[in-house]
Design a protein around this motif. Structure first.
Motif, short mmCIF file in Angstrom:
data_model
loop_
_atom_site.label_atom_id
_atom_site.label_comp_id
_atom_site.label_asym_id
_atom_site.label_seq_id
_atom_site.Cartn_x
_atom_site.Cartn_y
_atom_site.Cartn_z
N PHE A 106 -2.57 -18.58 50.80
CA PHE A 106 -1.13 -18.50 50.51
C PHE A 106 -0.83 -17.54 49.36
O PHE A 106 0.18 -16.85 49.37
CB PHE A 106 -0.54 -19.88 50.27
CG PHE A 106 -0.23 -20.60 51.55
CD1 PHE A 106 0.83 -20.20 52.34
CD2 PHE A 106 -1.01 -21.66 51.99
CE1 PHE A 106 1.11 -20.84 53.54
CE2 PHE A 106 -0.74 -22.31 53.19
CZ PHE A 106 0.33 -21.89 53.96
N GLN A 107 -1.74 -17.51 48.37
CA GLN A 107 -1.54 -16.55 47.27
C GLN A 107 -1.58 -15.12 47.80
O GLN A 107 -0.82 -14.26 47.38
CB GLN A 107 -2.64 -16.71 46.22
CG GLN A 107 -2.35 -17.83 45.23
CD GLN A 107 -3.59 -18.21 44.42
OE1 GLN A 107 -4.58 -17.50 44.41
NE2 GLN A 107 -3.50 -19.35 43.76
N LEU A 108 -2.48 -14.92 48.75
CA LEU A 108 -2.60 -13.58 49.34
C LEU A 108 -1.32 -13.21 50.09
O LEU A 108 -0.80 -12.09 49.96
CB LEU A 108 -3.80 -13.55 50.29
CG LEU A 108 -3.82 -12.29 51.12
CD1 LEU A 108 -4.31 -11.12 50.28
CD2 LEU A 108 -4.66 -12.47 52.35
N ILE A 109 -0.79 -14.15 50.85
CA ILE A 109 0.44 -13.88 51.60
C ILE A 109 1.57 -13.55 50.62
O ILE A 109 2.34 -12.62 50.82
CB ILE A 109 0.80 -15.10 52.48
CG1 ILE A 109 -0.23 -15.23 53.61
CG2 ILE A 109 2.21 -14.97 53.05
CD1 ILE A 109 -0.16 -16.53 54.37
N ASP A 110 1.61 -14.31 49.54
CA ASP A 110 2.62 -14.08 48.52
C ASP A 110 2.48 -12.66 47.94
O ASP A 110 3.46 -11.94 47.78
CB ASP A 110 2.43 -15.13 47.42
CG ASP A 110 3.69 -15.33 46.62
OD1 ASP A 110 4.78 -15.28 47.22
OD2 ASP A 110 3.59 -15.52 45.40
N ARG A 111 1.25 -12.27 47.70
CA ARG A 111 1.00 -10.92 47.14
C ARG A 111 1.47 -9.85 48.13
O ARG A 111 2.16 -8.90 47.75
CB ARG A 111 -0.50 -10.77 46.85
CG ARG A 111 -0.88 -9.35 46.49
CD ARG A 111 -2.36 -9.18 46.22
NE ARG A 111 -2.69 -7.77 46.24
CZ ARG A 111 -3.93 -7.29 46.22
NH1 ARG A 111 -4.95 -8.09 46.16
NH2 ARG A 111 -4.14 -5.99 46.24
N LEU A 112 1.07 -10.01 49.39
CA LEU A 112 1.44 -8.99 50.39
C LEU A 112 2.95 -8.90 50.51
O LEU A 112 3.53 -7.82 50.63
CB LEU A 112 0.81 -9.33 51.75
CG LEU A 112 -0.72 -9.25 51.81
CD1 LEU A 112 -1.22 -9.80 53.14
CD2 LEU A 112 -1.20 -7.82 51.60
N HIS A 113 3.60 -10.06 50.46
CA HIS A 113 5.06 -10.08 50.53
C HIS A 113 5.66 -9.35 49.34
O HIS A 113 6.56 -8.51 49.49
CB HIS A 113 5.55 -11.54 50.60
CG HIS A 113 7.02 -11.67 50.51
ND1 HIS A 113 7.63 -12.57 49.67
CD2 HIS A 113 8.02 -11.00 51.14
CE1 HIS A 113 8.94 -12.44 49.80
NE2 HIS A 113 9.20 -11.51 50.68
N HIS A 114 5.13 -9.63 48.16
CA HIS A 114 5.68 -8.99 46.97
C HIS A 114 5.35 -7.50 46.90
O HIS A 114 6.04 -6.75 46.21
CB HIS A 114 5.24 -9.73 45.70
CG HIS A 114 6.08 -10.97 45.50
ND1 HIS A 114 5.63 -12.23 45.85
CD2 HIS A 114 7.35 -11.12 45.09
CE1 HIS A 114 6.60 -13.10 45.64
NE2 HIS A 114 7.66 -12.45 45.18
N GLU A 115 4.34 -7.10 47.64
CA GLU A 115 4.05 -5.65 47.70
C GLU A 115 4.88 -4.96 48.77
O GLU A 115 4.68 -3.77 49.05
CB GLU A 115 2.54 -5.44 47.96
CG GLU A 115 1.72 -5.73 46.71
CD GLU A 115 0.21 -5.60 46.93
OE1 GLU A 115 -0.52 -5.93 45.99
OE2 GLU A 115 -0.21 -5.21 48.03
#
Ligand code: ATP
Length: 235
Positions: A174-183
């Motif tokens: 989920f942290q990764l998904i959050d990162r990709l979204h914020h990028e």
């Protein structure tokens, strides 16, 4: 970016998606949550053209893709991470990644995407020559996400990222998904783990028995009595 209009999905006589409409705008992170068998995967499979829509329309970046072949979703900007990951077990990590870019003719772009995936997932680079079957569940999930990123999607569609993963690995995913979204990536998630999904998503849709029964801002849904009662109690 993605418009689902009045979508219906049937398996034989069973109608499992019953007129679902939703819209994913550029930059959104949207989650469809609901219990086992509610029809979440069927919605995504119809969006990706892997099952036919029995009714309704799928519009991606202004193009009506209803009834069009699955690959047009990918060239149209949608990347898909299927439930259960579905990596190619006998192929190396790198070959699995390259399979995600098989429609990209420009080899420079492919190399650029590969470098970017390895930058996001150094673990995959370390294991690039290993068969995918030798990866842990969490690493296979990374590989499935990496493979979807290889075609350079604008919209990432992820089915049940948490399935079968240990809690600490679920958090990383989920942290990764959050990162990709914020990028800058637009994200559409499907999840049984409503609590986690609504922590990263901005918008939530609750699916029950093939119909959306509740939707809104994730922050509002998290406190909604129907949600709290039906879902948060169990997670
Ligand atoms: P899960 O989290 O368990 O995957 P889901 O919300 O994603 O649940 P779907 O997988 O879309 O739900 O399934 C919705 C309904 O459709 C279920 O009753 C399921 O048994 C049925 N179904 C799914 N795939 C098929 C199929 N290929 N043939 C017949 N019925 C199916």
């Amino acid at each position: 970016m993605l418009e689902i209009q009045n979508l219906e999905v049937c398996y034989g006589k069973a109608r499992v998606v019953k007129g679902v409409s939703l819209q994913v705008s550029r930059g959104d992170c949207l989650a469809i949550v609901g219990a086992n068998g509610a029809g979440k995967t069927s919605i995504l499979r119809a969006v990706m053209g892997l099952v036919p829509a029995a009714g309704g329309r799928i519009i991606l970046n202004g193009v009506d893709l209803t009834g069009r072949p699955a690959w047009e979703r990918v060239t149209g900007g949608a990347g898909y991470v299927p439930e259960g990951r579905r990596v190619f077990p006998a192929l190396s990590v790198e070959k699995n990644l390259l399979a995600g870019a098989y429609r990209v003719a420009d080899q420079k772009k492919v190399h650029h995407s590969l470098a970017r995936v390895y930058e996001i997932f150094p673990r995959l680079q370390e294991r690039q020559r290993q068969p995918a079957s030798t990866l842990s569940g969490g690493e296979q999930q990374m590989l499935a996400i990496g493979r979807a990123l290889m075609a350079g999607p604008q919209l990432l569609i992820i089915d049940e990222v948490s399935m079968g993963l240990a809690p600490v690995v679920v958090n990383q995913a989920f942290q990764l998904i959050d990162r990709l979204h914020h990028e800058g990536l637009t994200v559409l998630l499907v999840e049984q783990n409503a609590r986690k999904a609504l922590q990263v998503a901005e918008w939530g849709y609750l699916l029950e028995n093939g119909k959306i029964i509740l939707s809104g801002r994730a922050t509002d849904l998290r406190g909604h009595p129907d949600f709290v009662g039906a879902y948060f109690g169990r997670n």
